[in-house]
Design an enzyme around this catalytic site. Structure first.
Site, PDB file in Angstrom:
ATOM      1  N   HIS A   1      -8.998   6.483  -5.284  1.00 25.12           N
ATOM      2  CA  HIS A   1     -10.158   5.802  -4.839  1.00 25.12           C
ATOM      3  C   HIS A   1     -11.214   6.637  -5.099  1.00 25.12           C
ATOM      4  O   HIS A   1     -12.262   6.404  -5.630  1.00 25.12           O
ATOM      5  CB  HIS A   1      -9.970   5.628  -3.343  1.00 25.12           C
TER       6      HIS A   1
ATOM      7  N   GLU B   1      -0.888  -2.437   9.075  1.00 26.59           N
ATOM      8  CA  GLU B   1      -1.028  -1.239   8.400  1.00 26.59           C
ATOM      9  C   GLU B   1      -1.006  -0.345   9.707  1.00 26.59           C
ATOM     10  O   GLU B   1      -1.921   0.722  10.177  1.00 26.59           O
ATOM     11  CB  GLU B   1      -2.704  -1.056   8.202  1.00 26.59           C
TER      12      GLU B   1
ATOM     13  N   ASN C   1      -0.295   2.994  -0.009  1.00 29.88           N
ATOM     14  CA  ASN C   1      -1.183   3.726  -0.510  1.00 29.88           C
ATOM     15  C   ASN C   1      -0.783   4.909  -1.363  1.00 29.88           C
ATOM     16  O   ASN C   1      -1.596   5.977  -1.508  1.00 29.88           O
ATOM     17  CB  ASN C   1      -2.126   4.366   0.499  1.00 29.88           C
TER      18      ASN C   1
ATOM     19  N   HIS D   1      -8.176   0.593 -11.946  1.00 24.38           N
ATOM     20  CA  HIS D   1      -7.702   1.082 -10.667  1.00 24.38           C
ATOM     21  C   HIS D   1      -6.155   1.555 -11.043  1.00 24.38           C
ATOM     22  O   HIS D   1      -5.923   2.696 -10.495  1.00 24.38           O
ATOM     23  CB  HIS D   1      -7.522  -0.350  -9.817  1.00 24.38           C
TER      24      HIS D   1
ATOM     25  N   HIS E   1      -2.961   6.672  -3.810  1.00 26.93           N
ATOM     26  CA  HIS E   1      -4.167   6.077  -3.681  1.00 26.93           C
ATOM     27  C   HIS E   1      -5.390   6.902  -3.026  1.00 26.93           C
ATOM     28  O   HIS E   1      -6.577   6.638  -3.374  1.00 26.93           O
ATOM     29  CB  HIS E   1      -4.295   4.771  -2.810  1.00 26.93           C
TER      30      HIS E   1
ATOM     31  N   LYS F   1       7.233  -4.871  -1.804  1.00 26.00           N
ATOM     32  CA  LYS F   1       6.093  -5.030  -1.189  1.00 26.00           C
ATOM     33  C   LYS F   1       6.107  -6.064   0.118  1.00 26.00           C
ATOM     34  O   LYS F   1       5.791  -5.676   1.341  1.00 26.00           O
ATOM     35  CB  LYS F   1       4.540  -5.647  -1.963  1.00 26.00           C
TER      36      LYS F   1
ATOM     37  N   GLU G   1       0.198   0.416 -10.322  1.00 20.56           N
ATOM     38  CA  GLU G   1       0.873  -0.243  -9.193  1.00 20.56           C
ATOM     39  C   GLU G   1       2.451  -0.393  -9.227  1.00 20.56           C
ATOM     40  O   GLU G   1       3.350   0.004  -8.294  1.00 20.56           O
ATOM     41  CB  GLU G   1       0.414  -1.671  -8.728  1.00 20.56           C
TER      42      GLU G   1
ATOM     43  N   ARG H   1     -11.394 -22.106  11.396  1.00 21.17           N
ATOM     44  CA  ARG H   1     -10.571 -21.105  12.180  1.00 21.17           C
ATOM     45  C   ARG H   1      -9.211 -20.694  11.538  1.00 21.17           C
ATOM     46  O   ARG H   1      -8.251 -20.554  12.246  1.00 21.17           O
ATOM     47  CB  ARG H   1     -10.714 -21.216  13.746  1.00 21.17           C
TER      48      ARG H   1
ATOM     49  N   LYS I   1      -3.401  -9.819   3.242  1.00 18.04           N
ATOM     50  CA  LYS I   1      -4.729  -9.073   3.402  1.00 18.04           C
ATOM     51  C   LYS I   1      -5.721  -9.666   2.712  1.00 18.04           C
ATOM     52  O   LYS I   1      -5.432  -9.897   1.447  1.00 18.04           O
ATOM     53  CB  LYS I   1      -4.591  -7.644   3.179  1.00 18.04           C
TER      54      LYS I   1
ATOM     55  N   ARG J   1       3.118   0.413   6.144  1.00 19.46           N
ATOM     56  CA  ARG J   1       2.281  -0.151   5.487  1.00 19.46           C
ATOM     57  C   ARG J   1       1.459   0.764   4.593  1.00 19.46           C
ATOM     58  O   ARG J   1       1.082   0.473   3.560  1.00 19.46           O
ATOM     59  CB  ARG J   1       1.478  -1.644   5.925  1.00 19.46           C
TER      60      ARG J   1
HETATM   61  N1  LIG Z   1      -5.166  -7.876  -0.554  1.00 20.58           N
HETATM   62  C1  LIG Z   1      -4.729  -7.159  -1.092  1.00 20.58           C
HETATM   63  O1  LIG Z   1      -3.550  -6.592  -0.702  1.00 20.58           O
HETATM   64  C2  LIG Z   1      -5.222  -6.259  -2.252  1.00 20.58           C
HETATM   65  C3  LIG Z   1      -4.408  -5.106  -2.779  1.00 20.58           C
HETATM   66  C4  LIG Z   1      -4.727  -4.658  -4.161  1.00 20.58           C
HETATM   67  C5  LIG Z   1      -6.011  -4.993  -4.768  1.00 20.58           C
HETATM   68  N2  LIG Z   1      -6.820  -5.953  -3.940  1.00 20.58           N
HETATM   69  C6  LIG Z   1      -8.119  -6.609  -4.533  1.00 20.58           C
HETATM   70  O2  LIG Z   1      -7.854  -6.992  -5.805  1.00 20.58           O
HETATM   71  C7  LIG Z   1      -8.978  -7.014  -6.706  1.00 20.58           C
HETATM   72  C8  LIG Z   1      -8.496  -6.581  -7.952  1.00 20.58           C
HETATM   73  O3  LIG Z   1      -7.871  -7.511  -8.406  1.00 20.58           O
HETATM   74  P1  LIG Z   1      -7.552  -7.611 -10.281  1.00 20.58           P
HETATM   75  O4  LIG Z   1      -7.278  -6.242 -10.538  1.00 20.58           O
HETATM   76  O5  LIG Z   1      -6.709  -8.607 -10.245  1.00 20.58           O
HETATM   77  O6  LIG Z   1      -8.976  -8.111 -10.538  1.00 20.58           O
HETATM   78  P2  LIG Z   1      -9.706  -9.279 -10.731  1.00 20.58           P
HETATM   79  O7  LIG Z   1      -9.288 -10.387  -9.886  1.00 20.58           O
HETATM   80  O8  LIG Z   1     -11.255  -9.147 -10.527  1.00 20.58           O
HETATM   81  O9  LIG Z   1      -9.470  -9.769 -12.245  1.00 20.58           O
HETATM   82  C9  LIG Z   1      -9.904  -9.076 -13.387  1.00 20.58           C
HETATM   83  C10 LIG Z   1     -10.332  -9.900 -14.430  1.00 20.58           C
HETATM   84  O10 LIG Z   1      -9.532 -10.700 -15.060  1.00 20.58           O
HETATM   85  C11 LIG Z   1      -9.917 -12.050 -15.326  1.00 20.58           C
HETATM   86  N3  LIG Z   1      -8.506 -12.637 -15.263  1.00 20.58           N
HETATM   87  C12 LIG Z   1      -7.895 -12.918 -14.161  1.00 20.58           C
HETATM   88  N4  LIG Z   1      -6.649 -13.610 -14.636  1.00 20.58           N
HETATM   89  C13 LIG Z   1      -6.975 -13.625 -15.901  1.00 20.58           C
HETATM   90  C14 LIG Z   1      -5.950 -14.073 -16.792  1.00 20.58           C
HETATM   91  N5  LIG Z   1      -4.797 -14.670 -16.823  1.00 20.58           N
HETATM   92  N6  LIG Z   1      -6.394 -14.133 -18.264  1.00 20.58           N
HETATM   93  C15 LIG Z   1      -7.718 -13.707 -18.465  1.00 20.58           C
HETATM   94  N7  LIG Z   1      -8.551 -13.143 -17.526  1.00 20.58           N
HETATM   95  C16 LIG Z   1      -8.000 -13.148 -16.168  1.00 20.58           C
HETATM   96  C17 LIG Z   1     -10.729 -12.326 -13.959  1.00 20.58           C
HETATM   97  O11 LIG Z   1     -11.688 -13.398 -14.189  1.00 20.58           O
HETATM   98  C18 LIG Z   1     -11.491 -10.806 -13.834  1.00 20.58           C
HETATM   99  O12 LIG Z   1     -12.704 -10.905 -14.787  1.00 20.58           O
HETATM  100  C19 LIG Z   1      -9.972  -6.011  -5.769  1.00 20.58           C
HETATM  101  O13 LIG Z   1     -11.018  -6.894  -5.148  1.00 20.58           O
HETATM  102  C20 LIG Z   1      -9.255  -5.487  -4.911  1.00 20.58           C
HETATM  103  O14 LIG Z   1      -9.777  -5.033  -3.660  1.00 20.58           O
HETATM  104  C21 LIG Z   1      -6.362  -6.729  -2.660  1.00 20.58           C
HETATM  105 ZN   LIG Z   2      -3.788  -0.099  -5.516  1.00 24.67          ZN
END
Ligand SMILES: NC(=O)c1ccc[n+]([C@@H]2O[C@H](COP(=O)([O-])OP(=O)(O)OC[C@H]3O[C@@H](n4cnc5c(N)ncnc54)[C@H](O)[C@@H]3O)[C@@H](O)[C@H]2O)c1
Ligand SMILES: [Zn+2]
Length: 338
Positions: free
Chosen positions: A229, A214, A222, A241, A225, A204, A176, A112, A134, A218
């Site tokens: 999307h 949100e 977006n 993205h 976005h 942020k 971003e 939890r 998030k 917050r």
């Molecule tokens: N929680 C939030 O507020 C929030 C905000 C935006 C996005 N997200 C989420 O984040 C995700 C996207 O994140 P992302 O763009 O970082 O993609 P990701 O985490 O999928 O990473 C992209 C790829 O890069 C590789 N990678 C990561 N770090 C590396 C490094 N230093 N060197 C080489 N390879 C590396 C990973 O293994 C992966 O294959 C989505 O799932 C999205 O929903 C969450």
């Molecule tokens: Zn985004």
């Protein structure tokens, strides 16, 4: 840098350490009393962290959104059980946004609620996903539909990790960053990468602190976005993205112009920042169907009613609900022909 999250009932402020070699500070963020640490990461992610004083086990998750599932949370949790992780221990997510979303959600539900630290290794992770609390996973019915708000105990953004990042992932982070330049009205260009990432974290964090869950504030994150999307889905995720966000930012400016909220000079400024400062595309990719895009924008998770956009006006950006569909279409048509 300390991220203030003092607005809520309890103070949950935490440190975000940004810099080349910041990983060396990881150990200093571990809460007192921690004995075991479960590191959640992926194959291929830099693993230059050291937590020598603790009983550490590494738990690997698969790559790609198809592994961001409840099944992965179950597998991880069973791993935590075998390792003997308790609520007095620590989970550390090392990776991009996908890993930190999964590790964060696993931490939120393990016993939890167990402390978590994020080590962001992508640009998008550093400026966006690892900050703000998030967490969640996907369902076949949609992305990020199951999750929780769970603030980390600290975040590490070591810029050395970016050295191995594929170009497409770098572009995602840049999209971003372009968004933050508009949200804060800052010129991030004269800053070096370290300062720029730190400034994005700050922007942020400031937004999240004023509105963790949100409300309208917050939702400003977006910006760009709504179309982004739709473009990601319509292109079968061919657009990264951040590339989709870049186009979405310019579209949001064009739409604001169409609605008489801003002038042409401000639209030109959006194009200039996105194209010149961030080297991202500003045009709608060819061959996309306008009806399709409008339908997808109506389905946007954050659109409670009708077509919702974050738009600039004379007082900066705001959430605008029920935007007139004919304006949305006219702008798309104009945008597509430019
Ligand atoms: N929680 C939030 O507020 C929030 C905000 C935006 C996005 N997200 C989420 O984040 C995700 C996207 O994140 P992302 O763009 O970082 O993609 P990701 O985490 O999928 O990473 C992209 C790829 O890069 C590789 N990678 C990561 N770090 C590396 C490094 N230093 N060197 C080489 N390879 C590396 C990973 O293994 C992966 O294959 C989505 O799932 C999205 O929903 C969450
Ligand atoms: Zn985004």
């Amino acid at each position: 840098m300390r991220v203030p999250l003092t607005g809520g009932p309890i103070d949950r402020s935490y440190d975000v350490i940004v810099g080349y070699g910041a990983i060396g500070e990881l150990e200093s963020l571990v809460p007192a009393g921690t004995r075991r640490i479960a590191v959640v990461t992926q194959e291929g992610i830099p693993s230059d962290w050291s937590l020598a004083a603790f009983d550490v086990q590494t738990h690997l998750v698969g790559r790609g959104e198809s592994s961001k599932t409840l099944a992965t949370i179950e597998t991880l949790s069973r791993g935590f059980a075998r390792q003997g992780i308790t609520r007095q221990d620590l989970i550390v997510g090392v990776g991009g946004g996908m890993v930190t979303d999964i590790a964060g959600f696993a931490a939120a539900s393990w016993h939890r609620g167990t402390p978590v630290i994020h080590v962001a290794t992508t640009m998008l992770g550093m400026v966006d996903a690892a900050i703000g609390g998030k967490t969640g996973v996907n369902l076949p019915e949609g992305k990020n539909l199951v999750g929780a708000y769970w603030q980390p105990n600290g975040v590490v953004c070591d810029l050395n990790a970016l050295g191995t990042l594929p170009p497409r992932e770098t572009r995602s982070g840049l999209g971003e960053m372009a968004k933050y330049s508009f949200l804060a009205g800052d010129d991030l260009l004269p800053m070096d990468l370290e300062q720029r990432i730190a400034r994005c974290v700050e922007i942020k964090a400031e937004v999240v602190a004023s509105d963790e869950r949100e409300g309208d504030r917050r939702a400003l994150l977006n910006y760009g976005h709504t179309l982004a999307h739709a473009l990601e889905i319509a292109s079968g995720y061919e657009l990264a993205h951040g590339e989709a966000v870049a186009i979405g930012l310019v579209y949001a400016a064009e739409l604001a112009l169409e609605l008489g909220r801003i002038d042409q000079a401000r639209v030109d400024e959006h194009r200039r920042v996105v194209a010149e400062e961030y080297d991202l595309m500003t045009d709608l990719p060819a061959g996309l169907d306008i009806d399709d895009l409008v339908r997808l924008m109506r389905r946007d998770k954050k659109a409670l009613t009708g077509l919702t956009f974050v738009l600039e006006g004379t007082d900066g950006v705001e959430v605008v609900n029920d935007v007139d569909e004919s304006a949305v279409r006219a702008t798309l048509a104009r945008f597509a022909n430019e």
